[in-house]
Design a protein around this motif. Structure first.
Motif, mmCIF file in Angstrom:
data_model
loop_
_atom_site.group_PDB
_atom_site.id
_atom_site.type_symbol
_atom_site.label_atom_id
_atom_site.label_comp_id
_atom_site.label_asym_id
_atom_site.label_seq_id
_atom_site.Cartn_x
_atom_site.Cartn_y
_atom_site.Cartn_z
ATOM 1 N N SER B 55 0.865 -1.175 0.000
ATOM 2 C CA SER B 55 0.000 0.000 0.000
ATOM 3 C C SER B 55 0.903 1.227 0.000
ATOM 4 O O SER B 55 1.774 1.370 0.855
ATOM 5 C CB SER B 55 -0.900 0.005 1.236
ATOM 6 O OG SER B 55 -1.624 1.209 1.323
ATOM 7 N N GLY B 58 -1.689 5.076 0.811
ATOM 8 C CA GLY B 58 -3.055 4.638 1.065
ATOM 9 C C GLY B 58 -3.712 3.927 -0.101
ATOM 10 O O GLY B 58 -4.837 3.452 0.022
ATOM 11 N N PHE B 59 -3.026 3.841 -1.230
ATOM 12 C CA PHE B 59 -3.552 3.172 -2.411
ATOM 13 C C PHE B 59 -3.183 1.690 -2.397
ATOM 14 O O PHE B 59 -2.084 1.315 -1.998
ATOM 15 C CB PHE B 59 -2.990 3.786 -3.696
ATOM 16 C CG PHE B 59 -3.582 5.108 -4.078
ATOM 17 C CD1 PHE B 59 -2.930 6.284 -3.763
ATOM 18 C CD2 PHE B 59 -4.784 5.176 -4.768
ATOM 19 C CE1 PHE B 59 -3.467 7.512 -4.114
ATOM 20 C CE2 PHE B 59 -5.332 6.399 -5.132
ATOM 21 C CZ PHE B 59 -4.671 7.569 -4.800
ATOM 22 N N THR B 60 -4.109 0.882 -2.855
ATOM 23 C CA THR B 60 -3.855 -0.533 -3.066
ATOM 24 C C THR B 60 -4.426 -0.931 -4.418
ATOM 25 O O THR B 60 -5.300 -0.254 -4.966
ATOM 26 C CB THR B 60 -4.509 -1.405 -1.979
ATOM 27 O OG1 THR B 60 -5.928 -1.166 -1.981
ATOM 28 C CG2 THR B 60 -3.928 -1.124 -0.610
ATOM 29 N N LYS B 74 -8.538 3.569 -3.067
ATOM 30 C CA LYS B 74 -8.142 4.257 -1.843
ATOM 31 C C LYS B 74 -9.415 4.557 -1.065
ATOM 32 O O LYS B 74 -10.369 5.083 -1.648
ATOM 33 C CB LYS B 74 -7.369 5.545 -2.141
ATOM 34 C CG LYS B 74 -6.838 6.242 -0.896
ATOM 35 C CD LYS B 74 -5.882 7.372 -1.239
ATOM 36 C CE LYS B 74 -5.330 8.001 0.032
ATOM 37 N NZ LYS B 74 -4.322 9.053 -0.237
ATOM 38 N N ASP B 81 -4.005 13.804 -3.775
ATOM 39 C CA ASP B 81 -4.064 12.658 -4.687
ATOM 40 C C ASP B 81 -4.414 13.076 -6.111
ATOM 41 O O ASP B 81 -4.342 12.262 -7.035
ATOM 42 C CB ASP B 81 -5.091 11.634 -4.211
ATOM 43 C CG ASP B 81 -4.736 11.024 -2.869
ATOM 44 O OD1 ASP B 81 -5.668 10.695 -2.104
ATOM 45 O OD2 ASP B 81 -3.525 10.896 -2.570
#
Lengths: 113, 110
Positions: B55, B58-60, B74, B81
């Motif tokens: 991650s 905060g992004f996956t 997210k 962002d």
């Protein structure tokens, strides 16, 4: 620390006047790429080098040439720029592995008058 | 044929809202999938890659081989962002080439 450096950042040329863009890297990567990116579009691969082995994309115009004199440097030559060649030109490198992450330079914005 | 499709050119969300940037791919073999991000006036850079299962900011993104998708998610978007996001694919079939999607511009509103 800049790892992929492109010079100049901005280049203005006249219609039909040859221009050379340069790229250098401190990563010692085997593979170097040149992309053309026009406004709001994805980067378009022009060609890439694996060491000195040159790989041209089928749809890259003959007007575009490239040289890689050593591992660190790669040049993009536009022999007779047309108005349609105005774009951002991106250089990138990668070290062949299972990941193939590309490291990009900041780009050179080419304007053709 | 090898292809990356990002169906949305522009995605606008409010700060704090969840965000999902869609990516579908076509590839014969085992691809390596990436998300690259380009913030305003900055160079294109890697955000994350599927093989790392990490991650970042905060992004996956999860690779779904059945649906041939690699959507970026997210849970709570932040104004910082806002950027251009490119899904990309590479693999042995394509040599050392990376194929980029057309990109999605994410705009996070205050």
């Amino acid at each position: 620390d800049a790892m992929v450096i492109q010079n100049p950042r901005y280049q203005v040329t006249q219609f039909g006047k040859p221009v050379t863009l340069s790229c250098s890297q401190t990563l010692n990567h085997n593979v170097m790429y040149w992309y053309q990116q026009k406004s709001s579009q994805a980067p378009k691969l022009l060609f890439h080098y694996y060491d000195k082995d040159f790989n041209n994309e089928a749809d890259t115009p003959d007007n575009f040439q490239s040289r890689r004199p050593n591992t660190s440097f790669c040049f993009l030559d536009i022999r007779s720029p047309g108005l349609g060649d105005a774009a951002m030109y991106l250089c990138a490198t990668t070290q062949p592995s299972s990941y193939n992450e590309q490291f990009f330079g900041p780009g050179t914005r080419l304007t053709v008058l | 044929a090898q292809r990356v499709t990002q169906p949305e050119k522009l995605l606008s969300v409010f700060k704090g809202a969840p965000v999902e940037l869609k990516c579908n791919y076509s590839y014969s073999g085992s691809p390596e999938l990436f998300w690259y991000v380009q913030y305003s006036r900055q160079r294109l850079q890697l955000l994350l890659r599927h093989i790392s299962r990490e991650s970042i900011k905060g992004f996956t993104a999860d690779l779904n081989k059945g649906e041939t998708s690699f959507h970026l998610k997210k849970p709570f978007a932040q104004e910082e962002d806002s950027a251009m996001y490119y899904c990309a694919l590479s693999g042995r079939t394509g040599g050392f080439k990376t194929i980029f999607g057309a990109g999605t511009r994410l705009f996070v509103k205050a």
